[in-house]
Design a protein around this motif. Structure first.
Motif, PDB file in Angstrom:
ATOM      1  N   LEU A 167      -4.524 -29.437 -42.400  1.00  0.00           N
ATOM      2  CA  LEU A 167      -4.662 -28.150 -43.093  1.00  0.00           C
ATOM      3  C   LEU A 167      -5.948 -28.133 -43.919  1.00  0.00           C
ATOM      4  O   LEU A 167      -6.702 -27.154 -43.930  1.00  0.00           O
ATOM      5  CB  LEU A 167      -3.437 -27.931 -43.990  1.00  0.00           C
ATOM      6  CG  LEU A 167      -3.219 -26.559 -44.612  1.00  0.00           C
ATOM      7  CD1 LEU A 167      -3.235 -25.443 -43.589  1.00  0.00           C
ATOM      8  CD2 LEU A 167      -1.897 -26.556 -45.383  1.00  0.00           C
ATOM      9  N   ASP A 168      -6.207 -29.228 -44.598  1.00  0.00           N
ATOM     10  CA  ASP A 168      -7.433 -29.356 -45.384  1.00  0.00           C
ATOM     11  C   ASP A 168      -8.649 -29.410 -44.444  1.00  0.00           C
ATOM     12  O   ASP A 168      -9.668 -28.761 -44.689  1.00  0.00           O
ATOM     13  CB  ASP A 168      -7.366 -30.634 -46.231  1.00  0.00           C
ATOM     14  CG  ASP A 168      -8.574 -30.788 -47.143  1.00  0.00           C
ATOM     15  OD1 ASP A 168      -8.582 -30.170 -48.222  1.00  0.00           O
ATOM     16  OD2 ASP A 168      -9.516 -31.518 -46.770  1.00  0.00           O
ATOM     17  N   ASN A 199      -9.900 -26.113 -42.845  1.00  0.00           N
ATOM     18  CA  ASN A 199     -10.550 -25.240 -43.829  1.00  0.00           C
ATOM     19  C   ASN A 199     -11.944 -25.745 -44.197  1.00  0.00           C
ATOM     20  O   ASN A 199     -12.826 -24.960 -44.534  1.00  0.00           O
ATOM     21  CB  ASN A 199      -9.690 -25.118 -45.085  1.00  0.00           C
ATOM     22  CG  ASN A 199      -8.573 -24.095 -44.916  1.00  0.00           C
ATOM     23  OD1 ASN A 199      -8.809 -22.898 -45.015  1.00  0.00           O
ATOM     24  ND2 ASN A 199      -7.366 -24.559 -44.621  1.00  0.00           N
ATOM     25  N   LYS A 200     -12.133 -27.067 -44.121  1.00  0.00           N
ATOM     26  CA  LYS A 200     -13.447 -27.644 -44.447  1.00  0.00           C
ATOM     27  C   LYS A 200     -14.426 -27.549 -43.283  1.00  0.00           C
ATOM     28  O   LYS A 200     -15.620 -27.424 -43.476  1.00  0.00           O
ATOM     29  CB  LYS A 200     -13.281 -29.112 -44.862  1.00  0.00           C
ATOM     30  CG  LYS A 200     -12.850 -29.263 -46.310  1.00  0.00           C
ATOM     31  CD  LYS A 200     -12.864 -30.706 -46.750  1.00  0.00           C
ATOM     32  CE  LYS A 200     -12.492 -30.780 -48.230  1.00  0.00           C
ATOM     33  NZ  LYS A 200     -11.814 -32.028 -48.562  1.00  0.00           N
ATOM     34  N   PRO A 253     -14.259 -25.347 -40.275  1.00  0.00           N
ATOM     35  CA  PRO A 253     -13.734 -24.292 -39.400  1.00  0.00           C
ATOM     36  C   PRO A 253     -14.549 -24.065 -38.133  1.00  0.00           C
ATOM     37  O   PRO A 253     -14.027 -23.605 -37.124  1.00  0.00           O
ATOM     38  CB  PRO A 253     -13.742 -23.047 -40.295  1.00  0.00           C
ATOM     39  CG  PRO A 253     -14.788 -23.329 -41.329  1.00  0.00           C
ATOM     40  CD  PRO A 253     -14.713 -24.796 -41.576  1.00  0.00           C
ATOM     41  N   LEU A 263      -3.516 -23.956 -49.631  1.00  0.00           N
ATOM     42  CA  LEU A 263      -4.259 -23.777 -48.385  1.00  0.00           C
ATOM     43  C   LEU A 263      -3.428 -23.070 -47.319  1.00  0.00           C
ATOM     44  O   LEU A 263      -2.207 -23.189 -47.292  1.00  0.00           O
ATOM     45  CB  LEU A 263      -4.699 -25.139 -47.830  1.00  0.00           C
ATOM     46  CG  LEU A 263      -5.667 -25.963 -48.694  1.00  0.00           C
ATOM     47  CD1 LEU A 263      -5.867 -27.338 -48.086  1.00  0.00           C
ATOM     48  CD2 LEU A 263      -7.003 -25.245 -48.847  1.00  0.00           C
ATOM     49  N   PHE A 303      -3.756 -21.861 -42.911  1.00  0.00           N
ATOM     50  CA  PHE A 303      -4.561 -21.943 -41.693  1.00  0.00           C
ATOM     51  C   PHE A 303      -5.384 -20.665 -41.560  1.00  0.00           C
ATOM     52  O   PHE A 303      -4.867 -19.561 -41.787  1.00  0.00           O
ATOM     53  CB  PHE A 303      -3.660 -22.112 -40.462  1.00  0.00           C
ATOM     54  CG  PHE A 303      -3.068 -23.486 -40.326  1.00  0.00           C
ATOM     55  CD1 PHE A 303      -3.854 -24.552 -39.899  1.00  0.00           C
ATOM     56  CD2 PHE A 303      -1.727 -23.721 -40.622  1.00  0.00           C
ATOM     57  CE1 PHE A 303      -3.318 -25.822 -39.782  1.00  0.00           C
ATOM     58  CE2 PHE A 303      -1.185 -24.984 -40.505  1.00  0.00           C
ATOM     59  CZ  PHE A 303      -1.982 -26.049 -40.078  1.00  0.00           C
ATOM     60  N   PRO A 304      -6.670 -20.788 -41.200  1.00  0.00           N
ATOM     61  CA  PRO A 304      -7.477 -19.578 -40.970  1.00  0.00           C
ATOM     62  C   PRO A 304      -6.791 -18.675 -39.941  1.00  0.00           C
ATOM     63  O   PRO A 304      -6.274 -19.161 -38.937  1.00  0.00           O
ATOM     64  CB  PRO A 304      -8.795 -20.146 -40.422  1.00  0.00           C
ATOM     65  CG  PRO A 304      -8.863 -21.544 -40.969  1.00  0.00           C
ATOM     66  CD  PRO A 304      -7.451 -22.027 -41.008  1.00  0.00           C
ATOM     67  N   LYS A 305      -6.782 -17.368 -40.207  1.00  0.00           N
ATOM     68  CA  LYS A 305      -6.059 -16.413 -39.339  1.00  0.00           C
ATOM     69  C   LYS A 305      -6.503 -16.473 -37.891  1.00  0.00           C
ATOM     70  O   LYS A 305      -5.710 -16.303 -36.966  1.00  0.00           O
ATOM     71  CB  LYS A 305      -6.240 -14.983 -39.873  1.00  0.00           C
ATOM     72  CG  LYS A 305      -5.480 -14.714 -41.151  1.00  0.00           C
ATOM     73  CD  LYS A 305      -5.660 -13.266 -41.591  1.00  0.00           C
ATOM     74  CE  LYS A 305      -4.929 -13.008 -42.902  1.00  0.00           C
ATOM     75  NZ  LYS A 305      -5.058 -11.598 -43.337  1.00  0.00           N
ATOM     76  N   SER A 326      -1.219 -15.811 -38.504  1.00  0.00           N
ATOM     77  CA  SER A 326      -2.142 -16.243 -37.446  1.00  0.00           C
ATOM     78  C   SER A 326      -2.184 -15.234 -36.298  1.00  0.00           C
ATOM     79  O   SER A 326      -1.146 -14.721 -35.872  1.00  0.00           O
ATOM     80  CB  SER A 326      -1.728 -17.614 -36.892  1.00  0.00           C
ATOM     81  OG  SER A 326      -1.753 -18.592 -37.902  1.00  0.00           O
TER      82      SER A 326
END
Length: 313
Positions: A148-149, A152-153, A155, A246, A248-250, A279
């Motif tokens: 998850l981290d 986001n770092k 992408p 945090l 997850f990016p959509k 998502s």
């Protein structure tokens, strides 16, 4: 008569105390000798990459155009051997890269605290050393938190995330006190080895040949409760807590493979459904099996993963 009885009792206590001390000494010495002996029996696999000045072990299998990076669950003694059924299925279609974080498998140990930040940074550096810059991240258990981290770092590097019964930031039990000192004593005294000997069923392995199983046993005794393993356990709570903020990016495709009947964590399936509800491409698939789903359901996991990715294309 009383004096005679007292003497017999005291002698008996003395004999028992001596026997206990002797037993503890034998367990300790056997463990020391076995540790040294087993060091020479470890068979190498994969390759080393230099990360933060230390050697991190990775295994690469398959010639596919797309890459899948596998991340292990907490305390997996040998990720490359534990993932073997999954690697064999995935490598028919993909290039598969198994990362063995510091303190795992054949990798060195690190002096750095096992925070999510450090673990994620080291995994990324390993992939950079291998010139791998586009991949699906597939992780088991605790890798759900690190993943998850990670997504986001980085992408622009991760094309999808796949969780295999992966951890969720809001699951219960993460604030339980980690018994570091108890585990240290078990390791140093040799009692962990004794427990493994008395109860060999506690060795978690996929269906593999006897030689591979023996390698997993040796690496379990080497890596379980090592300093990195204990540091990671001590960091469970802060690592899970930090991940609560945090998501997850959509736009990132996310698919979870979960055991259908988890009795340990309340709301296991709904917690994951919550993670992918925003998502664009999010899916939850349940399977009959244990926490290590990849030990028994690798073929199905790969089939469903391929279908999922083809629909997105």
């Amino acid at each position: 008569m009383m004096k005679k009885t007292s003497k017999i009792i005291l002698k008996s206590i003395g004999v028992i105390a001596i026997l206990i001390v002797l037993f503890l000494v034998i367990v300790f010495i056997v463990n020391l000798i076995s540790n040294k002996s087993e060091q020479g029996k470890i068979e190498s696999y994969g390759q080393s990459v230099v990360v933060d000045g230390k050697n991190m072990n990775v295994l690469i299998q398959g010639q596919g155009e797309e890459t899948v990076v596998l991340l292990p669950g907490y305390g997996t003694a040998s990720p490359a051997l534990d993932f073997k059924p999954l690697i064999d299925e995935l490598s028919l279609f993909y290039k598969v890269v198994v990362i063995e974080p510091f303190g795992y498998g054949l990798s060195d140990e690190s002096e750095k605290e096992r925070t999510t930040e450090n673990i994620v940074s080291e995994i990324h550096e390993a992939l950079q050393q291998l010139n791998i810059d586009r991949y699906t991240l597939m992780g088991h258990s605790i890798a759900g938190i690190y993943g998850l981290d990670y997504v986001n770092k980085y992408p622009n590097e991760v094309s999808a995330f796949v969780g295999i019964d992966s951890s969720v930031p809001t699951q219960g039990g993460t604030d339980d006190e980690f018994p570091t000192e108890v585990y240290k004593i078990l390791k140093k005294s040799g009692f962990f080895r004794l427990l493994m000997k008395l109860s060999p069923d506690q060795l978690v392995t996929p269906t593999v040949d006897d030689e591979t199983r023996e390698q997993i046993r040796i690496l379990s005794l080497k890596n379980t409760f090592n300093p990195n393993n204990l540091s990671e356990g001590e960091n469970f709570f802060p690592n899970f807590k930090a991940a609560e903020n945090l998501a997850f990016p959509k736009s990132l495709p996310v698919i979870f493979f979960l055991q259908a009947n988890d009795t340990e964590t309340e709301g296991w399936i709904s917690l994951h459904e919550e993670q992918v509800k925003e998502s664009i491409h999010g899916k939850v698939i349940t399977m009959e099996g244990e926490h290590y789903l990849h030990h028994t359901k690798s073929k199905e996991i790969v089939e469903k993963f391929k279908e999922f990715m083809e629909v997105i294309k």
